[in-house]
Design a protein around this motif. Structure first.
Motif, PDB file in Angstrom:
ATOM      1  N   PRO A 171      39.379  29.237  80.043  1.00  0.00           N
ATOM      2  CA  PRO A 171      39.454  30.637  79.616  1.00  0.00           C
ATOM      3  C   PRO A 171      40.167  31.532  80.619  1.00  0.00           C
ATOM      4  O   PRO A 171      40.873  32.474  80.228  1.00  0.00           O
ATOM      5  CB  PRO A 171      37.986  31.053  79.455  1.00  0.00           C
ATOM      6  N   LEU A 172      40.036  31.227  81.909  1.00  0.00           N
ATOM      7  CA  LEU A 172      40.707  32.058  82.914  1.00  0.00           C
ATOM      8  C   LEU A 172      42.220  31.887  82.858  1.00  0.00           C
ATOM      9  O   LEU A 172      42.979  32.859  82.996  1.00  0.00           O
ATOM     10  CB  LEU A 172      40.188  31.718  84.314  1.00  0.00           C
ATOM     11  N   VAL A 173      42.693  30.666  82.643  1.00  0.00           N
ATOM     12  CA  VAL A 173      44.131  30.436  82.518  1.00  0.00           C
ATOM     13  C   VAL A 173      44.666  31.125  81.269  1.00  0.00           C
ATOM     14  O   VAL A 173      45.724  31.774  81.301  1.00  0.00           O
ATOM     15  CB  VAL A 173      44.439  28.922  82.483  1.00  0.00           C
ATOM     16  N   VAL A 174      43.944  31.030  80.166  1.00  0.00           N
ATOM     17  CA  VAL A 174      44.383  31.674  78.925  1.00  0.00           C
ATOM     18  C   VAL A 174      44.428  33.194  79.116  1.00  0.00           C
ATOM     19  O   VAL A 174      45.406  33.865  78.742  1.00  0.00           O
ATOM     20  CB  VAL A 174      43.455  31.298  77.748  1.00  0.00           C
ATOM     21  N   MET A 175      43.375  33.762  79.706  1.00  0.00           N
ATOM     22  CA  MET A 175      43.369  35.202  79.962  1.00  0.00           C
ATOM     23  C   MET A 175      44.497  35.606  80.905  1.00  0.00           C
ATOM     24  O   MET A 175      45.169  36.629  80.705  1.00  0.00           O
ATOM     25  CB  MET A 175      42.026  35.629  80.565  1.00  0.00           C
ATOM     26  N   GLY A 176      44.731  34.808  81.939  1.00  0.00           N
ATOM     27  CA  GLY A 176      45.787  35.103  82.893  1.00  0.00           C
ATOM     28  C   GLY A 176      47.169  35.075  82.267  1.00  0.00           C
ATOM     29  O   GLY A 176      48.011  35.926  82.540  1.00  0.00           O
ATOM     30  N   LEU A 177      47.416  34.088  81.412  1.00  0.00           N
ATOM     31  CA  LEU A 177      48.704  34.017  80.721  1.00  0.00           C
ATOM     32  C   LEU A 177      48.913  35.247  79.843  1.00  0.00           C
ATOM     33  O   LEU A 177      49.994  35.835  79.802  1.00  0.00           O
ATOM     34  CB  LEU A 177      48.780  32.741  79.875  1.00  0.00           C
ATOM     35  N   GLY A 178      47.858  35.652  79.130  1.00  0.00           N
ATOM     36  CA  GLY A 178      47.960  36.841  78.289  1.00  0.00           C
ATOM     37  C   GLY A 178      48.220  38.089  79.107  1.00  0.00           C
ATOM     38  O   GLY A 178      49.075  38.911  78.750  1.00  0.00           O
ATOM     39  N   MET A 179      47.521  38.235  80.220  1.00  0.00           N
ATOM     40  CA  MET A 179      47.707  39.414  81.062  1.00  0.00           C
ATOM     41  C   MET A 179      49.117  39.462  81.629  1.00  0.00           C
ATOM     42  O   MET A 179      49.750  40.522  81.688  1.00  0.00           O
ATOM     43  CB  MET A 179      46.676  39.418  82.191  1.00  0.00           C
ATOM     44  N   GLY A 180      49.631  38.302  82.040  1.00  0.00           N
ATOM     45  CA  GLY A 180      50.988  38.245  82.574  1.00  0.00           C
ATOM     46  C   GLY A 180      52.038  38.681  81.573  1.00  0.00           C
ATOM     47  O   GLY A 180      53.043  39.301  81.931  1.00  0.00           O
ATOM     48  N   LEU A 181      51.820  38.362  80.296  1.00  0.00           N
ATOM     49  CA  LEU A 181      52.762  38.760  79.245  1.00  0.00           C
ATOM     50  C   LEU A 181      52.770  40.271  79.032  1.00  0.00           C
ATOM     51  O   LEU A 181      53.727  40.831  78.507  1.00  0.00           O
ATOM     52  CB  LEU A 181      52.413  38.063  77.928  1.00  0.00           C
ATOM     53  N   VAL A 182      51.692  40.942  79.452  1.00  0.00           N
ATOM     54  CA  VAL A 182      51.576  42.392  79.246  1.00  0.00           C
ATOM     55  C   VAL A 182      52.014  43.183  80.468  1.00  0.00           C
ATOM     56  O   VAL A 182      52.799  44.138  80.361  1.00  0.00           O
ATOM     57  CB  VAL A 182      50.123  42.772  78.875  1.00  0.00           C
ATOM     58  N   VAL A 183      51.528  42.813  81.662  1.00  0.00           N
ATOM     59  CA  VAL A 183      51.645  43.712  82.815  1.00  0.00           C
ATOM     60  C   VAL A 183      53.078  43.892  83.298  1.00  0.00           C
ATOM     61  O   VAL A 183      53.451  44.980  83.742  1.00  0.00           O
ATOM     62  CB  VAL A 183      50.757  43.245  83.995  1.00  0.00           C
ATOM     63  N   ALA A 184      53.893  42.839  83.237  1.00  0.00           N
ATOM     64  CA  ALA A 184      55.240  42.960  83.790  1.00  0.00           C
ATOM     65  C   ALA A 184      56.161  43.843  82.946  1.00  0.00           C
ATOM     66  O   ALA A 184      56.859  44.704  83.480  1.00  0.00           O
ATOM     67  CB  ALA A 184      55.845  41.575  83.991  1.00  0.00           C
ATOM     68  N   PRO A 185      56.210  43.672  81.607  1.00  0.00           N
ATOM     69  CA  PRO A 185      57.167  44.458  80.814  1.00  0.00           C
ATOM     70  C   PRO A 185      56.640  45.778  80.257  1.00  0.00           C
ATOM     71  O   PRO A 185      57.393  46.500  79.613  1.00  0.00           O
ATOM     72  CB  PRO A 185      57.503  43.505  79.652  1.00  0.00           C
ATOM     73  N   ILE A 186      55.358  46.100  80.481  1.00  0.00           N
ATOM     74  CA  ILE A 186      54.766  47.234  79.772  1.00  0.00           C
ATOM     75  C   ILE A 186      55.421  48.559  80.154  1.00  0.00           C
ATOM     76  O   ILE A 186      55.657  49.430  79.300  1.00  0.00           O
ATOM     77  CB  ILE A 186      53.233  47.292  80.019  1.00  0.00           C
ATOM     78  N   THR A 187      55.785  48.747  81.419  1.00  0.00           N
ATOM     79  CA  THR A 187      56.363  50.033  81.819  1.00  0.00           C
ATOM     80  C   THR A 187      57.694  50.302  81.112  1.00  0.00           C
ATOM     81  O   THR A 187      57.934  51.394  80.611  1.00  0.00           O
ATOM     82  CB  THR A 187      56.571  50.085  83.343  1.00  0.00           C
ATOM     83  N   ASP A 188      58.562  49.301  81.088  1.00  0.00           N
ATOM     84  CA  ASP A 188      59.845  49.485  80.412  1.00  0.00           C
ATOM     85  C   ASP A 188      59.648  49.799  78.936  1.00  0.00           C
ATOM     86  O   ASP A 188      60.380  50.599  78.355  1.00  0.00           O
ATOM     87  CB  ASP A 188      60.707  48.233  80.568  1.00  0.00           C
ATOM     88  N   ALA A 189      58.658  49.159  78.313  1.00  0.00           N
ATOM     89  CA  ALA A 189      58.397  49.416  76.896  1.00  0.00           C
ATOM     90  C   ALA A 189      57.929  50.855  76.674  1.00  0.00           C
ATOM     91  O   ALA A 189      58.343  51.517  75.721  1.00  0.00           O
ATOM     92  CB  ALA A 189      57.347  48.434  76.366  1.00  0.00           C
ATOM     93  N   VAL A 190      57.084  51.333  77.566  1.00  0.00           N
ATOM     94  CA  VAL A 190      56.553  52.689  77.418  1.00  0.00           C
ATOM     95  C   VAL A 190      57.637  53.733  77.708  1.00  0.00           C
ATOM     96  O   VAL A 190      57.699  54.783  77.063  1.00  0.00           O
ATOM     97  CB  VAL A 190      55.346  52.901  78.366  1.00  0.00           C
ATOM     98  N   LEU A 191      58.525  53.443  78.665  1.00  0.00           N
ATOM     99  CA  LEU A 191      59.553  54.404  79.071  1.00  0.00           C
ATOM    100  C   LEU A 191      60.819  54.351  78.220  1.00  0.00           C
ATOM    101  O   LEU A 191      61.717  55.176  78.403  1.00  0.00           O
ATOM    102  CB  LEU A 191      59.941  54.152  80.532  1.00  0.00           C
ATOM    103  N   ALA A 192      60.892  53.405  77.296  1.00  0.00           N
ATOM    104  CA  ALA A 192      62.145  53.147  76.592  1.00  0.00           C
ATOM    105  C   ALA A 192      62.722  54.369  75.896  1.00  0.00           C
ATOM    106  O   ALA A 192      63.937  54.529  75.828  1.00  0.00           O
ATOM    107  CB  ALA A 192      61.939  52.015  75.586  1.00  0.00           C
ATOM    108  N   GLU A 193      61.878  55.249  75.371  1.00  0.00           N
ATOM    109  CA  GLU A 193      62.369  56.401  74.620  1.00  0.00           C
ATOM    110  C   GLU A 193      62.171  57.725  75.355  1.00  0.00           C
ATOM    111  O   GLU A 193      62.368  58.796  74.788  1.00  0.00           O
ATOM    112  CB  GLU A 193      61.678  56.450  73.250  1.00  0.00           C
TER     113      GLU A 193
END
Length: 493
Positions: A373-395
């Protein structure tokens, strides 16, 4: 001064500010693993334990925007040196704290001084290196962030386990002293001063209103359970809405008067930004609940040593780092917003697997059974934390990119502080005030499962909110530091 000397100075300056960022990041993650030792040694109540972590997050969140503004006005080098000096002094006072009250107060001071230090790091890099070199520099900065996220819990576990000089948990703070003093002395010599060409004025009234509103909301959440949920708690939380309304009204008036509000309210007219702020706040709440509860569950509920608990978290940290690099380089350019939504759902799946494992094995659960479960949670978190700022700032309009990025980092820290406050309800509310020693494992296991359902619900909300983000990253010329700044803040937990 020769070009070789200039080149040497700027790389030494880079090393100094990176070490300062590493120190701040490690100091947050290092504390989580030592909380049970702090509680046992000082007799701290559960609410005090929440404030050891939550007080730092709250002070850091409230001070981030103001800290950046102070650097623009008074000079980034000067404010950085004040911040690192204050952070070092606060670390020493934490290490020598005589009781939980002093420790909480000094952690708040630590958070406030970190809010002076951290915003200057990216500004100093921006002022020191030309645009063509910043990609390499921010790549190095990202590596430091990843190293801090992975090493913090292990450093905390080792320092607590070794019990150096009979000081128990105190070396986790005292280790900052030689690093901070060296950073202060070298920074005075090698960091060049820089200011904004047209600095805005400080919004002290806005800062006071924002701080008061947050305190009125979070304090009752943290202390309400122990006090029996008194009337003043509900009045305080209700009153916080009034204070936030006054804050918004004042910021509008401040914008009309001199154009220098603490928060640029026009940003919220951008649908994707407003949704992104909600995403970051909710994400911070979920992570704030999880990491504190997880530490208490392993060390108090299961009776594991700090080292065993720290080692158990390594698969999570490694999974986050791996998925973060993959998402930015390969997945987001191809699939856009779907990657972030997939990350939220993968995290929910990991939480559900963890709930199933905890229910199945109870207090007999082993570290290897937590790995999946920790690896699964970690993979999910990694998919979110790195690109989230660019997605929020895009417009977001380019001229507001700096303000928007600072606000994103701030609301995630506010969310984290709210999550730590909600631990009273989600976790401690399920544990009796007095538990027989033989029943601690079962009691904490049940409370952990209950809190994890809260985390799953929050992450499901994050998934839904992400539908308001842009489908694809817009082609805009943001500086690389906006993404790196958010990666740093996300890694704090």
């Amino acid at each position: 001064m020769s070009s070789a000397d200039v080149d040497r100075r700027r790389w030494i300056a880079l090393a100094i500010v990176m070490v300062a960022s590493f120190m701040d990041l490690v100091d947050v993650t290092i504390v989580n693993i030592a909380i049970p030792s702090i509680q046992a040694d000082t007799g701290a109540s559960f609410s005090a334990v929440q404030w050891v972590t939550g007080g730092y997050s709250l002070a850091f969140a409230v001070g981030l925007i103001t800290g950046g503004r102070l650097g623009d006005i008074h000079g980034r080098r000067r404010v950085f040196l004040v911040g690192i000096g204050g952070f070092t002094l606060a670390s020493a006072l934490c290490g020598f704290a005589s009781g939980p009250e002093m420790l909480v107060a000094m952690r708040v001071l630590q958070g406030g001084t970190a809010a002076l230090m951290v915003p200057q790091v990216l500004s100093i890099i921006h002022a020191t290196f030309p645009a063509e070199e910043r990609g390499k520099v921010f790549g190095m900065f990202g590596a430091v962030v990843g190293l801090g996220a992975v090493s913090g819990p292990m450093i905390g576990a080792l320092l607590t386990e070794w019990d150096l000089f009979g000081l128990a948990w105190r070396p986790i703070f005292l280790i900052n002293l030689p690093v901070g003093i060296a950073g202060l002395l070298l920074g005075r010599r090698f960091i060049d001063e820089s200011k904004a060409e047209k600095a805005l004025k400080l919004d002290l009234v806005g800062m006071v209103l924002a701080s008061l509103g947050l305190l009125m909301l979070i304090y009752p959440l943290t202390h309400g359970r122990e006090a029996g949920w008194p009337l003043w708690g509900y009045l305080s939380m209700g009153g916080s809405a009034v204070v936030f309304a006054l804050f918004v009204a004042y910021e509008k008036a401040k914008t009309r008067r001199d154009g220098s509000p603490l928060v640029e309210l026009s940003l919220f007219r951008v649908k994707s930004f407003a949704a992104g702020i909600a995403v970051q706040t909710a994400f911070g709440i979920g992570l704030g609940i999880f990491f504190l509860v997880w530490t208490l569950y392993m060390q108090i509920g299961l009776g594991w040593s700090p080292l065993k608990a720290g080692a158990t978290g390594l698969p999570f940290s490694l999974a986050v780092s791996t998925a973060a690099g993959l998402s930015v380089q390969k997945l987001v350019p191809r699939f856009g917003r779907k990657v972030l939504q997939a990350g939220a759902l993968v995290m929910v799946a990991g939480v559900l697997v963890y709930i199933a494992e905890a229910n199945r094995y109870g207090a007999d659960i082993a570290p290897w059974q937590m790995a999946l479960p920790l690896v699964v949670m970690g993979l999910g978190m990694g998919l979110v934390v790195a690109p989230i700022t660019d997605a929020v700032l895009a417009e977001v309009p380019r001229e507001h990119a700096g303000s928007a990025s600072g606000l994103i980092n701030t609301v995630q820290q506010v969310g984290n502080a709210l999550g730590l406050g909600l631990v009273s309800v989600a976790f401690f509310g399920q544990v009796d005030d007095v538990v027989a020693p033989e029943a601690v494992g079962a009691a904490f296991n049940g409370a952990f499962v209950h809190a994890m359902w809260w985390v799953a619900a929050v992450l499901a909300g994050v998934f839904l909110l992400m539908f308001a983000l842009p489908r694809r990253k817009a082609v805009v010329a943001w500086e690389a530091e906006t993404s790196v700044a958010e990666q740093r803040e996300s890694a704090l937990v």
